[in-house]
Design a protein around this motif. Structure first.
Motif, mmCIF file in Angstrom:
data_model
loop_
_atom_site.group_PDB
_atom_site.id
_atom_site.type_symbol
_atom_site.label_atom_id
_atom_site.label_comp_id
_atom_site.label_asym_id
_atom_site.label_seq_id
_atom_site.Cartn_x
_atom_site.Cartn_y
_atom_site.Cartn_z
ATOM 1 N N VAL A 24 0.879 -1.405 0.045
ATOM 2 C CA VAL A 24 0.119 -0.009 0.023
ATOM 3 C C VAL A 24 0.963 1.250 -0.043
ATOM 4 O O VAL A 24 1.875 1.301 0.883
ATOM 5 C CB VAL A 24 -0.964 -0.037 1.403
ATOM 6 C CG1 VAL A 24 -1.746 1.089 1.082
ATOM 7 C CG2 VAL A 24 -1.619 -1.467 1.262
ATOM 8 N N SER A 25 0.701 2.209 -0.997
ATOM 9 C CA SER A 25 1.461 3.536 -1.082
ATOM 10 C C SER A 25 0.928 4.219 0.048
ATOM 11 O O SER A 25 -0.227 4.307 0.613
ATOM 12 C CB SER A 25 1.042 4.046 -2.352
ATOM 13 O OG SER A 25 -0.157 4.690 -2.518
ATOM 14 N N PRO A 26 1.681 5.326 0.364
ATOM 15 C CA PRO A 26 1.039 6.626 1.033
ATOM 16 C C PRO A 26 -0.109 7.390 0.560
ATOM 17 O O PRO A 26 -0.375 7.288 -0.823
ATOM 18 C CB PRO A 26 2.545 7.643 0.859
ATOM 19 C CG PRO A 26 3.352 7.135 0.072
ATOM 20 C CD PRO A 26 2.986 5.658 -0.191
ATOM 21 N N THR A 27 -0.652 8.089 1.005
ATOM 22 C CA THR A 27 -1.861 8.687 0.515
ATOM 23 C C THR A 27 -1.489 9.871 -0.523
ATOM 24 O O THR A 27 -0.513 10.609 -0.252
ATOM 25 C CB THR A 27 -2.387 9.458 1.479
ATOM 26 O OG1 THR A 27 -2.989 8.478 2.775
ATOM 27 C CG2 THR A 27 -4.065 10.130 1.174
ATOM 28 N N LEU A 28 -2.382 9.871 -1.612
ATOM 29 C CA LEU A 28 -2.011 10.677 -2.618
ATOM 30 C C LEU A 28 -3.173 11.807 -2.562
ATOM 31 O O LEU A 28 -4.382 11.447 -2.188
ATOM 32 C CB LEU A 28 -2.178 10.193 -4.170
ATOM 33 C CG LEU A 28 -1.136 8.882 -4.179
ATOM 34 C CD1 LEU A 28 -1.280 8.278 -5.603
ATOM 35 C CD2 LEU A 28 0.197 9.269 -4.133
ATOM 36 N N ALA A 29 -2.715 13.213 -2.938
ATOM 37 C CA ALA A 29 -3.885 14.174 -2.920
ATOM 38 C C ALA A 29 -4.951 14.036 -3.820
ATOM 39 O O ALA A 29 -4.746 13.321 -4.928
ATOM 40 C CB ALA A 29 -3.040 15.528 -3.110
ATOM 41 N N ALA A 30 -6.068 14.599 -3.445
ATOM 42 C CA ALA A 30 -7.146 14.666 -4.399
ATOM 43 C C ALA A 30 -7.091 15.325 -5.460
ATOM 44 O O ALA A 30 -6.401 16.403 -5.635
ATOM 45 C CB ALA A 30 -8.438 14.989 -3.483
ATOM 46 N N ASN A 31 -8.092 15.147 -6.522
ATOM 47 C CA ASN A 31 -8.164 16.308 -7.763
ATOM 48 C C ASN A 31 -7.144 16.550 -8.236
ATOM 49 O O ASN A 31 -6.694 17.535 -8.984
ATOM 50 C CB ASN A 31 -8.806 17.471 -7.344
ATOM 51 C CG ASN A 31 -10.108 17.443 -6.511
ATOM 52 O OD1 ASN A 31 -10.962 16.803 -7.091
ATOM 53 N ND2 ASN A 31 -10.281 18.059 -5.167
ATOM 54 N N SER A 40 -10.555 12.059 -7.488
ATOM 55 C CA SER A 40 -11.475 13.153 -6.846
ATOM 56 C C SER A 40 -11.288 13.189 -5.335
ATOM 57 O O SER A 40 -11.939 14.239 -4.883
ATOM 58 C CB SER A 40 -12.948 12.807 -7.312
ATOM 59 O OG SER A 40 -13.461 11.882 -6.803
ATOM 60 N N GLN A 41 -10.993 12.317 -4.735
ATOM 61 C CA GLN A 41 -10.530 12.369 -3.187
ATOM 62 C C GLN A 41 -9.166 11.551 -2.855
ATOM 63 O O GLN A 41 -8.602 10.809 -3.863
ATOM 64 C CB GLN A 41 -11.793 11.631 -2.669
ATOM 65 C CG GLN A 41 -11.898 10.165 -3.011
ATOM 66 C CD GLN A 41 -13.052 9.300 -2.203
ATOM 67 O OE1 GLN A 41 -14.309 9.454 -3.037
ATOM 68 N NE2 GLN A 41 -12.955 8.786 -1.263
ATOM 69 N N PRO A 42 -8.693 11.972 -1.620
ATOM 70 C CA PRO A 42 -7.498 11.202 -1.455
ATOM 71 C C PRO A 42 -7.331 9.766 -1.401
ATOM 72 O O PRO A 42 -8.475 9.150 -1.202
ATOM 73 C CB PRO A 42 -7.391 11.767 0.191
ATOM 74 C CG PRO A 42 -8.016 12.833 0.325
ATOM 75 C CD PRO A 42 -9.395 12.879 -0.674
ATOM 76 N N ALA A 43 -6.492 8.964 -2.003
ATOM 77 C CA ALA A 43 -6.477 7.507 -2.346
ATOM 78 C C ALA A 43 -4.888 7.221 -2.050
ATOM 79 O O ALA A 43 -3.958 7.726 -1.932
ATOM 80 C CB ALA A 43 -6.972 7.323 -3.747
ATOM 81 N N LYS A 44 -4.911 5.708 -2.082
ATOM 82 C CA LYS A 44 -3.652 5.145 -1.998
ATOM 83 C C LYS A 44 -3.933 4.046 -3.179
ATOM 84 O O LYS A 44 -4.756 3.511 -3.659
ATOM 85 C CB LYS A 44 -3.570 4.488 -0.627
ATOM 86 C CG LYS A 44 -3.606 5.166 0.668
ATOM 87 C CD LYS A 44 -3.600 4.558 1.729
ATOM 88 C CE LYS A 44 -3.494 5.409 3.010
ATOM 89 N NZ LYS A 44 -3.217 4.699 4.316
#
Length: 677
Positions: free
Chosen positions: A399-406, A461-465
């Motif tokens: 699992v990667s770190p969280t990516l920013a949305a949009n 469109s939202q924070p994701a991993k």
């Protein structure tokens, strides 16, 4: 004809803007620019007030024009009026002391029947530099590359008050019925007498851009005013002023458009109330909108009309600031937090320990039976399902770190696998958004025991991993899968990598030899450009290093005699006092492999920089070489055939950059494995 008249009118205007050193209109002289005496000469055409390099069918007609020394303590914009007649290319580069190569900024190969404006942002720097202009006319009769004017002005290339004849490189995207026109400048307007004073000077003498619905013929006629394409990453506040009358309806929007033609809306004007409509344009309205351009984009001012009574829209004083409009705006997200080569640890990746088995960091010492990692050939990578389990089915999740949305992202990684019957289950990539999971990539074919690159473009469109999942359905349908060199960048994977071209001397051989040449005088044969395995069994690579499915160059030993060599020579490079770094990948597999040398070729003779002899294994191995030369030089790769045909030698992914080369990182303890072939 009306649009052409207005454009001709604005070209006749001479603005009062102060230009920086390096600017030149070539009316009387070349303003301190120097033509490289060893190449074709740029000639000043006094009658036409331009400078050009013309084709010569007998020799290479490349011409280099070098600017005076420039100080770039503040951001500036270089605008170039040029023309490529027939065939040819024009390139702008930046030269600094202590470097053996010039850094590319911009390039064009598009011929034109008239002058074209190019805009190149020159980032602020503590180093003094020179602008290098490289013109290469084609061999077609009449081909030439010409420059009419060079303007270097303070500020960003997006900035424009439309007072200059070049309109800052902004252009109208032609429409048969509605277009952007230049307004102001004194005198009567050809379409309307009720156009406003401009915003810059607040009088009738100033200029602005406007579009009118009077010639609208069909539903939703669209006019587009397009900025120059940005050439460097830019994030900050975009400001402009507009006026708008809304008698019958118009839609006014501002977008960004990337090199693939994909749009992203930045701002849209609110619908106006009917009691605010007016026959005249009102006061100028300021707009500020945050712009994040980590890759090349154009800013598009778009107006759509529904009828000839759609009114008018005017725009003036477009500017850019590196500070965001809103202090609460989050800085541009750095996607490199999801990069990892697994040499030291898992970086910011985590594992789901509640399901099945874990990915293991392993190291394989390359030999004739086992492949190494992708990063260096001798490093570490991740391995899943490499050990038998008592479970009937299980999976490994990374699992990667969280990516920013949009944001739109480009994910690249390398994988290798063996032993799976159903490859779509061997490795898949998911986008995890909260409790939801969406598959964005799956493997459809076997990797054939080589490292293969996978590129995945996705948007969230939202924070994701990002989650890498490998699944084993049973002991009978389970092999091993390896993962290495994960990188994450912003934008579409189809966009050109980076904001500029590869550095001179660097080459991945994807489209050719990148300016490298064969030494015809001393060679017994040539380096061959190839994709896939070499024709002789038990020698040579099975694929390239760059993507596994691309191209590399190699010495084919079959037509050569033992001891004969092939030499690949770089383009000439400048000497410098500073240390330089050469990195490349080499492949030396075969029972009779000969020798690979790297030389520094100077007018005083060759200097040996690096050497390997004999079989090194089936892996692509990384070489790093520090060197220094104050005299002009060339890099030479020399491969020598061994005692039999099983002595193919290959090279790939050459990188030349300022040195010294980075030190090898200290590696954390890892497991050893012989699972990957």
């Amino acid at each position: 004809m009306l649009l052409f008249y207005l454009l001709a009118l604005v070209v006749a205007i001479h603005g009062q803007e102060d230009f920086l050193p390096g600017s030149c209109n070539f009316e009387n002289n070349i303003c301190g620019y120097v033509s490289d005496a060893e190449l074709s000469r740029w000639n000043l055409h006094r009658d036409g007030h331009f400078i050009a390099v013309d084709s010569n069918s007998d020799i290479d007609a490349t011409g280099i024009l070098l600017s005076p020394l420039l100080e770039q303590s503040e951001w500036s914009c270089l605008r170039l009026a040029y023309q490529i007649s027939g065939t040819g290319s024009l390139q702008i580069l930046r030269r600094t002391d202590g470097r053996s190569y010039d850094r590319p900024l911009w390039r064009s190969q598009m011929p034109s029947d008239s002058w074209v404006i190019a805009s190149i942002d020159l980032q602020n720097s503590t180093e003094t530099a020179r602008v290098v202009i490289e013109g290469i006319p084609g061999q077609m009769t009449g081909s030439s590359v010409a420059i009419f004017e060079i303007h270097i002005s303070p500020g960003y290339c997006l900035d424009c008050n439309f007072e200059e004849s070049h309109l800052c490189g902004y252009n109208n995207q032609w429409n048969a019925n509605v277009n952007w026109f230049v307004g102001g400048g004194g005198g009567g307007q050809l379409l309307h007498n009720n156009l406003p004073d401009d915003h810059t000077l607040n009088n009738k003498s100033g200029h602005f851009m406007y579009v009118d619905s009077i010639y609208t013929k069909t539903f939703k006629e669209v006019a587009k005013l397009v900025s120059p394409m940005t050439t460097v990453p830019m994030s900050g506040c975009l400001t402009f002023h507009y006026q708008r009358s809304d008698e019958g309806g118009n839609l006014f929007s501002v977008y960004t458009r990337d090199r693939l033609g994909q749009y992203q809306e930045l701002w849209r004007a609110e619908p106006e109330r009917q009691n605010e409509w007016s026959e005249k344009l009102r006061d100028w309205t300021p707009v500020q909108v945050d712009l994040k351009a980590p890759y090349s984009v154009e800013v598009v001012f778009e107006v759509a009309f529904n009828s000839p009574r759609g009114g008018q829209v005017a725009v003036d004083d477009i500017s850019f600031s590196p500070e965001f409009c809103n202090s609460e705006t989050e800085p541009t997200f750095d996607p490199s937090i999801a990069n990892c080569d697994f040499e030291s640890d898992l970086c910011q990746y985590t594992q789901d320990q509640s399901i099945g088995s874990l990915w293991r960091r392993v190291s394989v010492k390359p030999n004739i039976f086992r492949n190494g990692d992708h990063t260096s050939g001798t490093g570490t990578f991740l391995l899943a399902h490499s050990q038998l389990s008592t479970q009937s089915s299980y999976m490994s999740r990374l699992v990667s770190p969280t990516l920013a949305a949009n944001m739109k992202y480009c994910l690249r990684f390398y994988f290798s696998m063996r032993g799976f019957n159903q490859t779509d289950r061997a490795l898949a990539v998911y986008l995890q958004k909260g409790s939801q999971q969406e598959k964005i990539w799956t493997q459809g074919e076997k990797s054939r025991g080589i490292w293969i690159a996978a590129d995945v473009t996705f948007q969230t469109s939202q924070p994701a991993k990002v989650v890498f999942v490998s699944t084993c359905g049973s002991l009978w349908d389970c092999g091993s899968v390896a993962l290495d060199d994960i990188t994450m960048s912003l934008g579409d994977c189809q966009l050109a990598t980076g904001m500029s071209s590869s550095l001179p001397g660097s080459c991945d051989f994807a489209t050719g030899l990148c300016g490298y040449t064969q030494d015809k005088q001393n060679d017994a044969a040539d380096w061959e450009w190839r994709r896939g395995p070499t024709p002789t069994s038990y020698t040579g690579p099975r694929g390239d290093h760059t993507s596994g499915l691309g191209y590399y160059v190699y010495m084919e030993a079959s037509p050569m005699l033992p001891g004969q060599s092939v030499r690949l020579v770089s383009r000439p490079l400048r000497g410098s006092r500073g240390s330089q770094c050469l990195r490349f990948y080499y492949h030396m597999y075969g029972s009779s492999t000969g020798q690979l040398n790297v030389h520094l070729q100077k007018d005083t003779g060759d200097v040996l920089l690096w050497q390997r002899r004999g079989e090194q294994g089936i892996a692509w191995l990384r070489a790093t070489v520090d060197y220094q030369s104050e005299r002009p030089y060339q890099i030479v790769f020399e491969a020598t055939r061994g005692s039999s045909v099983r002595s193919d030698i290959a090279i790939d992914d050459i990188i030349l950059e300022g040195g010294p080369c980075p030190a090898t990182e200290t590696k954390a303890p890892v497991e050893t494995s012989n699972e990957i072939e």
